[in-house]
Scaffold this motif. Structure first.
Motif, PDB file in Angstrom:
ATOM      1  N   ASN A  81       6.350 -11.186  -5.723  1.00 48.72           N
ATOM      2  CA  ASN A  81       7.262 -11.016  -4.592  1.00 48.72           C
ATOM      3  C   ASN A  81       8.559 -10.313  -4.973  1.00 48.72           C
ATOM      4  O   ASN A  81       9.228 -10.714  -5.923  1.00 48.72           O
ATOM      5  CB  ASN A  81       7.642 -12.376  -3.994  1.00 48.72           C
ATOM      6  CG  ASN A  81       6.440 -13.153  -3.503  1.00 48.72           C
ATOM      7  OD1 ASN A  81       5.346 -12.614  -3.374  1.00 48.72           O
ATOM      8  ND2 ASN A  81       6.637 -14.425  -3.225  1.00 48.72           N
ATOM      9  N   PHE A  82       8.905  -9.285  -4.207  1.00 48.79           N
ATOM     10  CA  PHE A  82      10.238  -8.694  -4.295  1.00 48.79           C
ATOM     11  C   PHE A  82      11.205  -9.525  -3.457  1.00 48.79           C
ATOM     12  O   PHE A  82      10.855  -9.983  -2.363  1.00 48.79           O
ATOM     13  CB  PHE A  82      10.242  -7.253  -3.757  1.00 48.79           C
ATOM     14  CG  PHE A  82       9.710  -6.232  -4.717  1.00 48.79           C
ATOM     15  CD1 PHE A  82      10.528  -5.709  -5.710  1.00 48.79           C
ATOM     16  CD2 PHE A  82       8.402  -5.770  -4.625  1.00 48.79           C
ATOM     17  CE1 PHE A  82      10.051  -4.749  -6.596  1.00 48.79           C
ATOM     18  CE2 PHE A  82       7.918  -4.815  -5.504  1.00 48.79           C
ATOM     19  CZ  PHE A  82       8.743  -4.310  -6.488  1.00 48.79           C
ATOM     20  N   THR A  83      12.424  -9.709  -3.956  1.00 52.97           N
ATOM     21  CA  THR A  83      13.492 -10.372  -3.209  1.00 52.97           C
ATOM     22  C   THR A  83      14.573  -9.346  -2.921  1.00 52.97           C
ATOM     23  O   THR A  83      14.984  -8.606  -3.817  1.00 52.97           O
ATOM     24  CB  THR A  83      14.094 -11.542  -4.021  1.00 52.97           C
ATOM     25  OG1 THR A  83      13.067 -12.490  -4.312  1.00 52.97           O
ATOM     26  CG2 THR A  83      15.215 -12.220  -3.253  1.00 52.97           C
TER      27      THR A  83
ATOM     28  N   LYS B 288      13.330 -12.122   3.590  1.00 61.19           N
ATOM     29  CA  LYS B 288      13.993 -11.788   2.331  1.00 61.19           C
ATOM     30  C   LYS B 288      13.013 -11.445   1.200  1.00 61.19           C
ATOM     31  O   LYS B 288      13.424 -10.960   0.152  1.00 61.19           O
ATOM     32  CB  LYS B 288      14.876 -12.960   1.860  1.00 61.19           C
ATOM     33  CG  LYS B 288      16.005 -13.324   2.815  1.00 61.19           C
ATOM     34  CD  LYS B 288      17.064 -12.241   2.882  1.00 61.19           C
ATOM     35  CE  LYS B 288      18.206 -12.617   3.807  1.00 61.19           C
ATOM     36  NZ  LYS B 288      19.165 -11.518   3.993  1.00 61.19           N
ATOM     37  N   LYS B 289      11.734 -11.726   1.399  1.00 57.70           N
ATOM     38  CA  LYS B 289      10.745 -11.510   0.335  1.00 57.70           C
ATOM     39  C   LYS B 289       9.528 -10.761   0.872  1.00 57.70           C
ATOM     40  O   LYS B 289       9.100 -10.988   2.006  1.00 57.70           O
ATOM     41  CB  LYS B 289      10.284 -12.852  -0.264  1.00 57.70           C
ATOM     42  CG  LYS B 289      11.367 -13.605  -1.037  1.00 57.70           C
ATOM     43  CD  LYS B 289      10.824 -14.910  -1.618  1.00 57.70           C
ATOM     44  CE  LYS B 289      11.908 -15.707  -2.323  1.00 57.70           C
ATOM     45  NZ  LYS B 289      12.336 -15.073  -3.578  1.00 57.70           N
ATOM     46  N   PHE B 290       8.954  -9.884   0.025  1.00 60.70           N
ATOM     47  CA  PHE B 290       7.763  -9.140   0.423  1.00 60.70           C
ATOM     48  C   PHE B 290       6.920  -8.780  -0.796  1.00 60.70           C
ATOM     49  O   PHE B 290       7.414  -8.765  -1.931  1.00 60.70           O
ATOM     50  CB  PHE B 290       8.132  -7.864   1.195  1.00 60.70           C
ATOM     51  CG  PHE B 290       8.866  -6.820   0.391  1.00 60.70           C
ATOM     52  CD1 PHE B 290       8.193  -5.794  -0.253  1.00 60.70           C
ATOM     53  CD2 PHE B 290      10.262  -6.858   0.286  1.00 60.70           C
ATOM     54  CE1 PHE B 290       8.864  -4.827  -1.002  1.00 60.70           C
ATOM     55  CE2 PHE B 290      10.956  -5.891  -0.450  1.00 60.70           C
ATOM     56  CZ  PHE B 290      10.263  -4.878  -1.088  1.00 60.70           C
ATOM     57  N   ILE B 291       5.648  -8.526  -0.541  1.00 54.40           N
ATOM     58  CA  ILE B 291       4.737  -7.991  -1.557  1.00 54.40           C
ATOM     59  C   ILE B 291       4.460  -6.540  -1.190  1.00 54.40           C
ATOM     60  O   ILE B 291       4.067  -6.244  -0.056  1.00 54.40           O
ATOM     61  CB  ILE B 291       3.421  -8.788  -1.619  1.00 54.40           C
ATOM     62  CG1 ILE B 291       3.693 -10.240  -2.007  1.00 54.40           C
ATOM     63  CG2 ILE B 291       2.444  -8.143  -2.618  1.00 54.40           C
ATOM     64  CD1 ILE B 291       2.454 -11.143  -1.909  1.00 54.40           C
ATOM     65  N   TRP B 292       4.695  -5.637  -2.136  1.00 54.95           N
ATOM     66  CA  TRP B 292       4.434  -4.216  -1.907  1.00 54.95           C
ATOM     67  C   TRP B 292       2.953  -3.934  -2.123  1.00 54.95           C
ATOM     68  O   TRP B 292       2.366  -4.308  -3.132  1.00 54.95           O
ATOM     69  CB  TRP B 292       5.275  -3.378  -2.863  1.00 54.95           C
ATOM     70  CG  TRP B 292       5.169  -1.891  -2.666  1.00 54.95           C
ATOM     71  CD1 TRP B 292       5.811  -1.133  -1.744  1.00 54.95           C
ATOM     72  CD2 TRP B 292       4.361  -0.973  -3.429  1.00 54.95           C
ATOM     73  NE1 TRP B 292       5.473   0.191  -1.880  1.00 54.95           N
ATOM     74  CE2 TRP B 292       4.583   0.310  -2.901  1.00 54.95           C
ATOM     75  CE3 TRP B 292       3.478  -1.126  -4.498  1.00 54.95           C
ATOM     76  CZ2 TRP B 292       3.954   1.443  -3.408  1.00 54.95           C
ATOM     77  CZ3 TRP B 292       2.852   0.011  -4.996  1.00 54.95           C
ATOM     78  CH2 TRP B 292       3.090   1.280  -4.455  1.00 54.95           C
ATOM     79  N   LYS B 293       2.331  -3.259  -1.130  1.00 51.02           N
ATOM     80  CA  LYS B 293       0.898  -2.966  -1.206  1.00 51.02           C
ATOM     81  C   LYS B 293       0.602  -1.515  -1.574  1.00 51.02           C
ATOM     82  O   LYS B 293      -0.321  -1.233  -2.328  1.00 51.02           O
ATOM     83  CB  LYS B 293       0.245  -3.271   0.157  1.00 51.02           C
ATOM     84  CG  LYS B 293       0.280  -4.737   0.554  1.00 51.02           C
ATOM     85  CD  LYS B 293      -0.670  -5.542  -0.297  1.00 51.02           C
ATOM     86  CE  LYS B 293      -0.877  -6.931   0.252  1.00 51.02           C
ATOM     87  NZ  LYS B 293      -1.817  -7.711  -0.575  1.00 51.02           N
ATOM     88  N   GLY B 294       1.376  -0.593  -1.007  1.00 50.06           N
ATOM     89  CA  GLY B 294       1.126   0.824  -1.280  1.00 50.06           C
ATOM     90  C   GLY B 294       1.783   1.700  -0.236  1.00 50.06           C
ATOM     91  O   GLY B 294       2.490   1.215   0.653  1.00 50.06           O
ATOM     92  N   ARG B 295       1.553   3.006  -0.355  1.00 49.59           N
ATOM     93  CA  ARG B 295       2.129   3.989   0.564  1.00 49.59           C
ATOM     94  C   ARG B 295       1.124   4.342   1.638  1.00 49.59           C
ATOM     95  O   ARG B 295      -0.036   4.633   1.346  1.00 49.59           O
ATOM     96  CB  ARG B 295       2.493   5.266  -0.201  1.00 49.59           C
ATOM     97  CG  ARG B 295       3.569   5.113  -1.232  1.00 49.59           C
ATOM     98  CD  ARG B 295       4.947   5.142  -0.659  1.00 49.59           C
ATOM     99  NE  ARG B 295       5.230   6.370   0.088  1.00 49.59           N
ATOM    100  CZ  ARG B 295       6.383   6.569   0.734  1.00 49.59           C
ATOM    101  NH1 ARG B 295       7.318   5.650   0.738  1.00 49.59           N
ATOM    102  NH2 ARG B 295       6.591   7.695   1.391  1.00 49.59           N
ATOM    103  N   ILE B 296       1.574   4.348   2.908  1.00 52.33           N
ATOM    104  CA  ILE B 296       0.660   4.694   3.992  1.00 52.33           C
ATOM    105  C   ILE B 296       0.201   6.149   3.876  1.00 52.33           C
ATOM    106  O   ILE B 296      -0.910   6.504   4.291  1.00 52.33           O
ATOM    107  CB  ILE B 296       1.297   4.410   5.372  1.00 52.33           C
ATOM    108  CG1 ILE B 296       0.188   4.274   6.417  1.00 52.33           C
ATOM    109  CG2 ILE B 296       2.341   5.446   5.747  1.00 52.33           C
ATOM    110  CD1 ILE B 296       0.627   3.617   7.701  1.00 52.33           C
ATOM    111  N   ASP B 297       1.050   6.992   3.247  1.00 47.90           N
ATOM    112  CA  ASP B 297       0.677   8.400   3.031  1.00 47.90           C
ATOM    113  C   ASP B 297      -0.557   8.522   2.136  1.00 47.90           C
ATOM    114  O   ASP B 297      -1.277   9.524   2.182  1.00 47.90           O
ATOM    115  CB  ASP B 297       1.814   9.176   2.352  1.00 47.90           C
ATOM    116  CG  ASP B 297       3.202   8.715   2.717  1.00 47.90           C
ATOM    117  OD1 ASP B 297       3.480   7.507   2.570  1.00 47.90           O
ATOM    118  OD2 ASP B 297       4.003   9.550   3.119  1.00 47.90           O
TER     119      ASP B 297
END
Length: 346
Positions: A206-208, A247-256
């Motif tokens: 998780n990114f904060t 305040k927190k998220f998981i990065w999955k990827g770029r929609i591009d």
């Protein structure tokens, strides 16, 4: 406490051992432009731009995910970003820090701004691939791109808090960073967000977000950033995320980068996450035109061709397995080390 204005220089700020105020920095800027090394001239130009009559700076985006463009960033937004970083990483006036990033890009510019806004004692060195070579100084804080961190593993114990950004951290580097006595963080940000707006300890999912930043997702599941100290309007990104909270998220990827293969939408970065501990070279997954599927999934690996064991695909779902593996001698990349996928495949 009153928020510092962009025209102010903290009285504790030092650059390469010298206390410098606004007038001193302007003199240094002229010296760098006239007599400096190649890596010092952009510093000179940046300092003169910073202390001119404008309330904004013009910056180039990196071009890793689109055509590079020039954007205007308010100087006060950069000050606010520096304060948020100082708050998040607990930086104090007089802390010894290392700036080894090229000032041509936002990350290197922001290290300088943190220096004179937070009153840091900054060593500024050439942005080489080995920034700690012949340097045994102990630092409270530094920022590096993954290549610099990889080449400095033996010396990184000298840095109490290290942030790594600009490109993905591979499995080997992650393993090394986890062993450090200090703390290492992966950052998330872009030129439009004035460097990073979120960070996570290396190895965490998780990114904060930093102080005074909140997040949401749009109907594409892409990240929307609300950061009034940095941007008057919400910043809509092309980054697919899984929201944990505001305040927190998981990065999955770029929609591009999403590949539509026979009607199945595949996120390359999610597939790469499953492969990255199994391939010891730089690689990426992408789509290429295919007469039957519309797009077929391919795995591109940097360097000489070799035979991969079939077992490396064991953790992939049926549709995630690449239809073809290609080898490319050298990936195309931006000046700060990000792989440019589309150009690498040409």
């Amino acid at each position: 406490m009153n928020t510092p204005n962009y025209t102010q220089v903290h009285n504790r700020f030092k650059l390469n051992g010298f206390h410098l105020d606004k007038d001193d920095l302007c003199r240094v800027a002229y010296s760098f432009i006239k007599e400096g090394d190649d890596f010092e001239r952009p510093v000179g130009h940046f300092l003169l731009d910073w202390f001119d009559h404008n309330d904004f700076i013009e910056m180039n985006t990196s071009g890793s995910t689109g055509i590079p463009k020039v954007i205007r960033v308010e100087k006060q937004a950069m000050v606010n970003s520096a304060l948020a970083t100082g708050n998040f990483f607990d930086l104090a006036p007089g802390d010894k820090v290392l700036n080894c990033l090229p000032v041509k890009y936002v990350a290197g510019k922001m290290m300088l701004v943190r220096g004179f806004i937070l009153g840091l004692d900054m060593d500024f060195v050439a942005p080489t691939a080995h920034p700690l070579r012949n340097n045994d100084t102990q630092y409270a804080f530094s920022a590096m791109v993954p290549l610099q961190a990889q080449n400095s593993v033996a010396e990184l114990h000298q840095i109490k808090k290290l942030i790594v950004g600009g490109a993905k951290i591979n499995a080997s580097l992650e393993k090394d960073l986890k062993k450090l006595p200090g703390q290492a963080f992966e950052t998330y940000g872009m030129t439009e967000t004035v460097s990073h707006i979120a960070a996570k300890k290396v190895g965490d999912k998780n990114f904060t977000v930093l102080p005074n930043v909140s997040i949401a997702s749009d109907d594409r599941n892409c990240l929307v950033i609300t950061a009034p100290d940095i941007s008057q309007e919400p910043i809509i990104t092309n980054d697919i995320v899984e929201l944990i909270s505001d305040k927190k998220f998981i990065w999955k990827g770029r929609i591009d980068n999403v590949v539509n293969s026979g009607g199945i939408k595949l996120i390359p970065e999610s597939i790469e996450e499953k492969l990255y501990k199994k391939i010891d070279r730089r690689f990426f997954v992408a789509g290429m035109p295919d007469s039957d599927l519309g797009e077929k999934l391919i795995l591109a690996i940097e360097g000489e061709a070799y035979t991969l064991p079939e077992t490396i695909f064991d953790k992939l779902d049926k549709y995630e397995k690449p239809k073809e593996i290609i080898f490319i001698p050298h990936f195309k990349e931006t000046g700060n080390g990000k792989i440019i996928r589309r150009d690498s495949l040409m």
